[in-house]
Design a protein around this motif. Structure first.
Motif, PDB file in Angstrom:
ATOM      1  N   ILE A  86       4.971  10.176   9.128  1.00  0.00           N
ATOM      2  CA  ILE A  86       4.175  10.550  10.363  1.00  0.00           C
ATOM      3  C   ILE A  86       2.856   9.722  10.329  1.00  0.00           C
ATOM      4  N   TYR A  87       2.249   9.655   9.215  1.00  0.00           N
ATOM      5  CA  TYR A  87       0.964   8.804   9.382  1.00  0.00           C
ATOM      6  C   TYR A  87       1.130   7.435   9.472  1.00  0.00           C
ATOM      7  N   GLY A  88       2.204   6.871   9.089  1.00  0.00           N
ATOM      8  CA  GLY A  88       2.543   5.683   8.922  1.00  0.00           C
ATOM      9  C   GLY A  88       2.750   4.969  10.320  1.00  0.00           C
ATOM     10  N   ILE A  89       3.621   5.840  11.010  1.00  0.00           N
ATOM     11  CA  ILE A  89       3.845   5.486  12.459  1.00  0.00           C
ATOM     12  C   ILE A  89       2.573   5.297  13.278  1.00  0.00           C
ATOM     13  N   ASP A  90       1.846   6.142  13.076  1.00  0.00           N
ATOM     14  CA  ASP A  90       0.401   6.077  13.679  1.00  0.00           C
ATOM     15  C   ASP A  90      -0.299   4.990  13.404  1.00  0.00           C
TER      16      ASP A  90
ATOM     17  N   VAL B 250       1.019  -1.143  -0.034  1.00  0.00           N
ATOM     18  CA  VAL B 250       0.041   0.230   0.188  1.00  0.00           C
ATOM     19  C   VAL B 250       0.771   1.200  -0.156  1.00  0.00           C
ATOM     20  N   LEU B 251       0.845   2.134  -1.031  1.00  0.00           N
ATOM     21  CA  LEU B 251       1.540   3.518  -1.148  1.00  0.00           C
ATOM     22  C   LEU B 251       0.670   4.466  -0.611  1.00  0.00           C
ATOM     23  N   LEU B 252       1.510   5.260   0.123  1.00  0.00           N
ATOM     24  CA  LEU B 252       0.913   6.746   0.559  1.00  0.00           C
ATOM     25  C   LEU B 252       1.756   7.754   0.331  1.00  0.00           C
TER      26      LEU B 252
END
Length: 326
Positions: free
Chosen positions: A158-162, A82-84
């Motif tokens: 940042i979003y990924g670690i959350d 999944v790519l963000l």
């Protein structure tokens, strides 16, 4: 009339003439500026309407919170990536195209365009990490995607670690592409959101983008993809949703300050080798992987958008890393 009085009268007449000329010049300049701004505004409106008809759909829409979120799926591999996108990347699925083409022969690649990006709808919901993460997860749930590697560029760190802290049972690994670190300096500055909004609405942003350097020059994108990316960028740049996200950047970083990736989560970070803005850029990322059972930092020469030029190397290293992690 005395000589002195004649001199005063003459000086007064000259002053009036000079003042009249100056007022005419100032008036002409004001009119020219108003006309210029009017032309820029009208050109932007006409161009936007024209381009809207030429933008070609890609991916598929997924219903999240009653709105459409655009998701591009390519490849049929057993494992899913999944790519963000990073903040402000106007057309995520197309921006990742070179990397997707390298990964999709081996993986099922899912490029998510969060609200406000690409062909996704905008939203009035605050762009907090909690909302963004929840919306992305809901989109994946709608697609029955329940087990995947999370790969993200820039602020996706940042979003990924959350995201990982909330959905650890779903995420098999995290891969950062010059990803942000919660403790990086300089993220508490106030950004000129109102000015950026004015630039967008006035049409000046379009003009600046057209006059500026071509961000896709010398890159491997085909001409059609570049044309589509530019048209979508003109449409999406500095829209209300993205500006709202910009307003939350500082608080989103602050909220992630004490978060770390789980020690048992495979963690691969591709990092720009020559970040002149943050001297401790590489040590910050090395600090993220130091306690990981399977963690690795790979430095690469290139811009912040490493996937624009190092897409082959990134894909090769991801495959090798995941084989080692098994």
């Amino acid at each position: 009339m005395t000589q002195t009085e004649e001199k005063k009268t003459g000086n007064g007449t000259k002053f009036k003439k000079v003042r009249s000329i100056l007022l005419k010049i100032i008036g002409a300049i004001v009119i020219a500026i108003v006309l210029f701004l009017g032309i820029v505004y009208i050109t932007n409106v006409i161009s936007t309407n024209s381009e809207q008809k030429r933008i070609e759909p890609y991916g598929q829409h997924v219903s999240v919170d009653g709105k459409n979120m655009n998701v591009l799926i390519q490849g049929e591999g057993e494992e899913t990536i999944v790519l963000l996108p990073g903040f402000g990347t106007a057309t995520p699925a197309l921006d990742f195209k070179l990397l997707i083409d390298e990964l999709s022969p081996f993986y099922k690649v899912v490029a998510v365009e969060p609200f406000g990006y690409g062909l996704s709808d905008g939203t009035e919901k605050e762009r907090t990490t909690e909302n963004i993460v929840g919306e992305v997860h809901e989109a994946l749930q709608q697609l029955n995607i329940n087990r995947y590697m999370l790969m993200g560029h820039s602020i996706a760190g940042i979003y990924g670690i959350d995201y990982v802290s909330k959905y650890r049972n779903e995420v098999t690994a995290f891969v950062g592409i010059d990803s942000s670190v919660p403790t990086q300096p300089g993220m508490d500055v106030k950004l000129p959101i109102k000015k950026l909004e004015l630039l967008k609405k006035s049409g000046l942003l379009r003009m600046m983008m057209k006059l500026g350097a071509d961000p896709y020059a010398s890159l491997a994108f085909d001409d059609k993809t570049v044309e589509q990316m530019k048209m979508i960028s003109y449409k999406s740049m500095n829209n209300d949703t993205i500006l709202n996200e910009m307003g939350h950047i500082s608080s989103n970083f602050k909220g992630a300050h004490d978060l770390t990736f789980p020690k048992d989560l495979p963690l691969l970070l591709f990092v720009q080798a020559n970040n002149e803005g943050i001297k401790e850029w590489i040590p910050l990322h090395e600090g993220q992987v130091k306690d990981s059972v399977h963690g690795k930092v790979i430095t690469m020469d290139g811009s912040h958008y490493l996937h624009h030029t190092k897409f082959k190397e990134i894909a090769e290293n991801v495959r090798a890393f995941m084989k080692e992690a098994k």
